[in-house]
Design an enzyme around this catalytic site. Structure first.
Site, PDB file in Angstrom:
ATOM      1  N   ASP A 193       2.075   1.740  -5.225  1.00 46.44           N
ATOM      2  CA  ASP A 193       1.227   0.549  -5.198  1.00 46.44           C
ATOM      3  C   ASP A 193       0.104   0.880  -6.487  1.00 46.44           C
ATOM      4  O   ASP A 193      -0.987   0.162  -6.646  1.00 46.44           O
ATOM      5  CB  ASP A 193       0.401   0.504  -4.015  1.00 46.44           C
ATOM      6  CG  ASP A 193       1.386   0.283  -2.695  1.00 46.44           C
ATOM      7  OD1 ASP A 193       2.180  -0.207  -2.873  1.00 46.44           O
ATOM      8  OD2 ASP A 193       0.853   1.195  -1.959  1.00 46.44           O
ATOM      9  N   LYS A 195       3.108  -1.110 -10.952  1.00 48.19           N
ATOM     10  CA  LYS A 195       4.136  -0.993 -11.528  1.00 48.19           C
ATOM     11  C   LYS A 195       5.064  -2.466 -12.053  1.00 48.19           C
ATOM     12  O   LYS A 195       5.304  -2.508 -13.239  1.00 48.19           O
ATOM     13  CB  LYS A 195       5.255  -0.069 -11.109  1.00 48.19           C
ATOM     14  CG  LYS A 195       4.717   1.336 -11.007  1.00 48.19           C
ATOM     15  CD  LYS A 195       5.991   2.247 -10.156  1.00 48.19           C
ATOM     16  CE  LYS A 195       5.994   1.746  -8.421  1.00 48.19           C
ATOM     17  NZ  LYS A 195       4.840   1.998  -7.696  1.00 48.19           N
ATOM     18  N   ALA A 197       9.786  -1.226  -1.196  1.00 50.49           N
ATOM     19  CA  ALA A 197       8.917  -1.688  -2.519  1.00 50.49           C
ATOM     20  C   ALA A 197       8.461  -3.056  -2.429  1.00 50.49           C
ATOM     21  O   ALA A 197       9.153  -4.031  -1.948  1.00 50.49           O
ATOM     22  CB  ALA A 197       9.661  -1.416  -3.505  1.00 50.49           C
ATOM     23  N   GLY A 198       7.218  -3.153  -2.950  1.00 46.69           N
ATOM     24  CA  GLY A 198       6.847  -4.540  -3.098  1.00 46.69           C
ATOM     25  C   GLY A 198       6.027  -4.689  -4.467  1.00 46.69           C
ATOM     26  O   GLY A 198       4.934  -4.184  -4.640  1.00 46.69           O
ATOM     27  N   HIS A 199       6.907  -5.213  -5.406  1.00 49.23           N
ATOM     28  CA  HIS A 199       6.337  -5.450  -6.737  1.00 49.23           C
ATOM     29  C   HIS A 199       5.642  -6.885  -7.176  1.00 49.23           C
ATOM     30  O   HIS A 199       6.360  -7.675  -6.986  1.00 49.23           O
ATOM     31  CB  HIS A 199       7.146  -4.916  -7.549  1.00 49.23           C
ATOM     32  CG  HIS A 199       7.766  -3.540  -7.716  1.00 49.23           C
ATOM     33  ND1 HIS A 199       8.859  -3.006  -8.178  1.00 49.23           N
ATOM     34  CD2 HIS A 199       7.096  -2.510  -6.993  1.00 49.23           C
ATOM     35  CE1 HIS A 199       8.728  -1.750  -7.940  1.00 49.23           C
ATOM     36  NE2 HIS A 199       7.785  -1.361  -7.046  1.00 49.23           N
ATOM     37  N   THR A 238       7.708   1.647   6.509  1.00 45.27           N
ATOM     38  CA  THR A 238       7.490   0.386   6.206  1.00 45.27           C
ATOM     39  C   THR A 238       8.663  -0.405   7.341  1.00 45.27           C
ATOM     40  O   THR A 238       8.696  -1.740   7.227  1.00 45.27           O
ATOM     41  CB  THR A 238       8.093  -0.158   4.735  1.00 45.27           C
ATOM     42  OG1 THR A 238       9.554   0.324   4.555  1.00 45.27           O
ATOM     43  CG2 THR A 238       7.075   0.373   3.612  1.00 45.27           C
ATOM     44  N   GLN A 253       7.688   3.226  -5.255  1.00 51.62           N
ATOM     45  CA  GLN A 253       6.959   3.820  -4.619  1.00 51.62           C
ATOM     46  C   GLN A 253       6.147   4.855  -5.549  1.00 51.62           C
ATOM     47  O   GLN A 253       5.883   4.279  -6.791  1.00 51.62           O
ATOM     48  CB  GLN A 253       7.587   4.759  -3.710  1.00 51.62           C
ATOM     49  CG  GLN A 253       8.158   3.999  -2.303  1.00 51.62           C
ATOM     50  CD  GLN A 253       9.552   3.293  -2.633  1.00 51.62           C
ATOM     51  OE1 GLN A 253      10.363   3.983  -3.049  1.00 51.62           O
ATOM     52  NE2 GLN A 253       9.590   2.183  -2.196  1.00 51.62           N
ATOM     53  N   THR A 297       8.715   9.074   1.216  1.00 56.41           N
ATOM     54  CA  THR A 297       9.808   8.276   1.490  1.00 56.41           C
ATOM     55  C   THR A 297      10.966   9.061   1.366  1.00 56.41           C
ATOM     56  O   THR A 297      10.963  10.163   1.305  1.00 56.41           O
ATOM     57  CB  THR A 297       9.856   7.057   0.518  1.00 56.41           C
ATOM     58  OG1 THR A 297      10.694   5.983   0.972  1.00 56.41           O
ATOM     59  CG2 THR A 297       9.936   7.444  -0.955  1.00 56.41           C
ATOM     60  N   THR A 340       4.117  -4.812   3.695  1.00 58.53           N
ATOM     61  CA  THR A 340       4.135  -4.922   5.128  1.00 58.53           C
ATOM     62  C   THR A 340       2.573  -5.397   5.377  1.00 58.53           C
ATOM     63  O   THR A 340       2.077  -5.884   6.586  1.00 58.53           O
ATOM     64  CB  THR A 340       3.911  -3.562   5.606  1.00 58.53           C
ATOM     65  OG1 THR A 340       2.825  -2.766   4.982  1.00 58.53           O
ATOM     66  CG2 THR A 340       5.160  -2.997   5.580  1.00 58.53           C
ATOM     67  N   LEU A 393      -9.126  -0.740 -13.409  1.00 59.95           N
ATOM     68  CA  LEU A 393     -10.407  -0.032 -13.665  1.00 59.95           C
ATOM     69  C   LEU A 393     -11.536  -0.900 -13.292  1.00 59.95           C
ATOM     70  O   LEU A 393     -12.654  -0.626 -12.835  1.00 59.95           O
ATOM     71  CB  LEU A 393     -10.576   0.311 -15.163  1.00 59.95           C
ATOM     72  CG  LEU A 393     -11.648   0.846 -15.751  1.00 59.95           C
ATOM     73  CD1 LEU A 393     -11.554   2.408 -15.226  1.00 59.95           C
ATOM     74  CD2 LEU A 393     -11.802   0.737 -17.368  1.00 59.95           C
ATOM     75  N   THR A 409      -6.451  -4.579 -17.166  1.00 58.35           N
ATOM     76  CA  THR A 409      -7.780  -4.757 -16.798  1.00 58.35           C
ATOM     77  C   THR A 409      -7.702  -6.065 -15.849  1.00 58.35           C
ATOM     78  O   THR A 409      -8.741  -6.704 -15.516  1.00 58.35           O
ATOM     79  CB  THR A 409      -8.678  -5.000 -17.861  1.00 58.35           C
ATOM     80  OG1 THR A 409      -8.190  -5.754 -19.020  1.00 58.35           O
ATOM     81  CG2 THR A 409      -9.168  -3.672 -18.638  1.00 58.35           C
TER      82      THR A 409
HETATM   83  P1  IMP Z   1       9.541   4.322   4.081  1.00 56.57           P
HETATM   84  O1  IMP Z   1       9.835   4.365   2.587  1.00 56.57           O
HETATM   85  O2  IMP Z   1       9.699   3.014   4.725  1.00 56.57           O
HETATM   86  O3  IMP Z   1      10.484   5.259   4.851  1.00 56.57           O
HETATM   87  O4  IMP Z   1       7.900   4.992   4.250  1.00 56.57           O
HETATM   88  C1  IMP Z   1       7.886   6.081   4.123  1.00 56.57           C
HETATM   89  C2  IMP Z   1       6.395   6.232   3.450  1.00 56.57           C
HETATM   90  O5  IMP Z   1       6.306   5.560   2.229  1.00 56.57           O
HETATM   91  C3  IMP Z   1       5.241   5.553   4.270  1.00 56.57           C
HETATM   92  O6  IMP Z   1       3.870   5.995   4.114  1.00 56.57           O
HETATM   93  C4  IMP Z   1       4.969   4.067   3.385  1.00 56.57           C
HETATM   94  O7  IMP Z   1       3.976   3.520   3.565  1.00 56.57           O
HETATM   95  C5  IMP Z   1       5.392   4.710   2.348  1.00 56.57           C
HETATM   96  N1  IMP Z   1       5.891   3.638   1.278  1.00 56.57           N
HETATM   97  C6  IMP Z   1       7.448   3.218   1.212  1.00 56.57           C
HETATM   98  N2  IMP Z   1       7.357   2.225   0.282  1.00 56.57           N
HETATM   99  C7  IMP Z   1       6.071   2.081  -0.232  1.00 56.57           C
HETATM  100  C8  IMP Z   1       5.696   1.198  -1.471  1.00 56.57           C
HETATM  101  O8  IMP Z   1       6.371   0.605  -2.189  1.00 56.57           O
HETATM  102  N3  IMP Z   1       4.320   1.597  -1.845  1.00 56.57           N
HETATM  103  C9  IMP Z   1       3.472   2.325  -1.018  1.00 56.57           C
HETATM  104  N4  IMP Z   1       3.920   3.024  -0.089  1.00 56.57           N
HETATM  105  C10 IMP Z   1       5.277   3.038   0.123  1.00 56.57           C
END
Ligand code: IMP
Length: 437
Positions: free
Chosen positions: A21, A24, A47-49, A137, A232, A247, A309, A340, A422
């Site tokens: 987060d 990226k 991932a959530g970009h 997630t 991640q 992860t 999520t 920042l 920024t």
């Molecule tokens: P998983 O990847 O769903 O198995 O989650 C394992 C850990 O990675 C957990 O703490 C998630 O919150 C964290 N995580 C997985 N994907 C992301 C992401 O894209 N951003 C931030 N944390 C993540």
């Protein structure tokens, strides 16, 4: 700072240096204007970009963040785990917004597949862990990577042919259904239903399949520019992160090689993204976490809610010890500092400059995971700048205190800042040194 070493770079890796987060997506979108190819190499739809262009928000989960740049080819390498149903949904969402993906997106047929039983297992296991839950997630990421490593998993190519699919699916579903029903006392899944759905999804995705590794080798030999998009962050790496609260993939730079088939010597530049502070979503150690109103202020001002999520992110001060480790682990050439402006209103800001364990200062990053939970941060305090920095376009325009905060970051972390972001919009920030040279 040696800037001549990265002139005319062809392959640039963008990765997170914290717990994900870091922002990226925005940076990949920005750099993709110059890239011929943008490629994802690990993770999945966990991932959530987030991209914000002309005030419009788009959240990508599996599709590379170069999809908004009309000239970039987007690839998904073999290291990514793919939920065919989530991908189909994402592609349909992009098309409904007028973003064409056909002919612009290539996916490696040897990507491991996330099947419905992986999601079921992820969910029931988290419940069973109780207070020790990882806070995943819930997307089935861990169980899908486990099947890959256990050499029983399915890859995308298996979904193209009924007989081939049946041969792999039947034994693996027998096994997982046994675990689901007998060990977790949960519902078993219907094999024929799972198979029919998978076949339909395979037929839908077939036209996207491509020899991604070969495309990359070819692109390199033609002098094209390639951007590797990490997901991640470094501290969530399965080998180097805060295990077991990580992860299931290598989020560090090696993942770009194994997850695409490009050689380490063909990586010319590594851009490490860091927020000006730290956040973490999910459970696990976080030495600089703030449980007070400052942490709450950062969370609110930084809109710190997970893009995948919606969970509130934990917030804390910048941790230069963890970041210095990330610089070494990834061979980071330059840093990109994001958000920042979130610290603009604070009277003072802090950076963690050391760790103490049972009252004794320890040398750097703990080698043994057991030490993580007892670590106490040692801080250096800096005066705040209490001035609006949103949208500022050069380092010189920043208030003096913000400039010295950034200089201290560089010294403590051991890498130069090459990009400053920024604000969330594409044009908010400045590229001080272009990673492509
Ligand atoms: P998983 O990847 O769903 O198995 O989650 C394992 C850990 O990675 C957990 O703490 C998630 O919150 C964290 N995580 C997985 N994907 C992301 C992401 O894209 N951003 C931030 N944390 C993540």
């Amino acid at each position: 700072m040696n800037q001549s070493a990265h002139q005319g770079n062809q392959s640039v890796v963008v990765l997170g240096t914290q717990w994900g987060d870091e922002g990226k997506g925005k940076i990949v979108d920005l750099l993709a204007a110059e890239a011929d190819i943008v490629v994802r190499y690990q993770g999945g739809h966990n991932a959530g970009h987030t991209l914000i262009v002309n005030g419009e928000k788009l959240v990508l989960h599996l599709v590379p963040s170069g999809i908004l740049q009309p000239n970039a080819r987007n690839l998904i390498g073999n290291g990514v785990v793919i939920s065919p149903s989530a991908l189909k949904q994402e592609l349909a969402g992009l098309e409904s917004r007028g973003i064409e993906t056909r002919g612009r997106l290539g996916i490696a047929p040897n990507c491991a597949v996330i099947m419905p039983y992986h999601e079921a297992l992820d969910r029931v296991r988290e419940v069973a862990r109780g207070s020790q839950a990882i806070g995943t997630t819930g997307r089935g990421i861990g169980p899908a990577y486990e099947d890959k490593i256990a050499r029983r998993g399915l890859c995308l190519g298996d979904l193209l042919d009924g007989n081939r699919l049946q041969a792999t699916l039947e034994p693996v579903m027998d096994y997982h259904n046994f675990v689901l029903s007998e060990y977790f006392q949960d519902k078993a899944l219907d094999i024929s239903r799972v198979r029919d759905e998978a076949l339909q999804l395979g037929a839908y995705l077939q036209e996207y399949l491509s020899d991604v590794t070969n495309e990359l080798h070819q692109a390199r030999s033609e002098g094209k520019k390639i951007l590797f998009e990490g997901a991640q962050g470094t501290l969530l790496d399965i080998d180097h992160g805060t295990y077991p609260f990580v992860t299931s993939s290598n989020t560090t730079v090696g993942g770009a090689c194994t997850g695409t088939g490009i050689a380490p010597c063909d990586i010319d530049y590594v851009l490490g993204i860091t927020k000006a502070y730290t956040t973490r979503v999910g459970a696990g150690p976080f030495p600089t976490e703030l449980h007070d109103e400052v942490g709450q202020h950062i969370g609110e001002r930084g809109k710190e809610f997970g893009a995948t999520t919606g969970r509130a992110r934990r917030c804390g001060w910048l941790d230069s010890i963890a970041l210095a480790r990330a610089v070494k682990l990834n061979g980071i050439t330059g840093l990109c500092v994001t958000k920042l402006d979130v610290l603009d209103q604070l009277e003072e800001v802090k950076i963690c400059v050391g760790y103490e364990l049972h009252g004794e200062r320890i040398a750097g990053y703990p080698a043994d995971r057991d030490q993580w939970s007892d670590i106490q941060p040692v801080y250096e305090t800096f005066p705040g700048w209490q001035h609006d920095t949103r949208g500022i376009k050069s380092r010189a325009e920043l208030p003096a205190n913000a400039r010295s905060y950034l200089t201290s970051m560089e010294e403590l972390i051991g890498a130069p800042i090459h990009i400053l972001s920024t604000g969330p919009e594409r044009d908010e920030g400045t590229v001080l040194v272009n990673p492509f040279g």
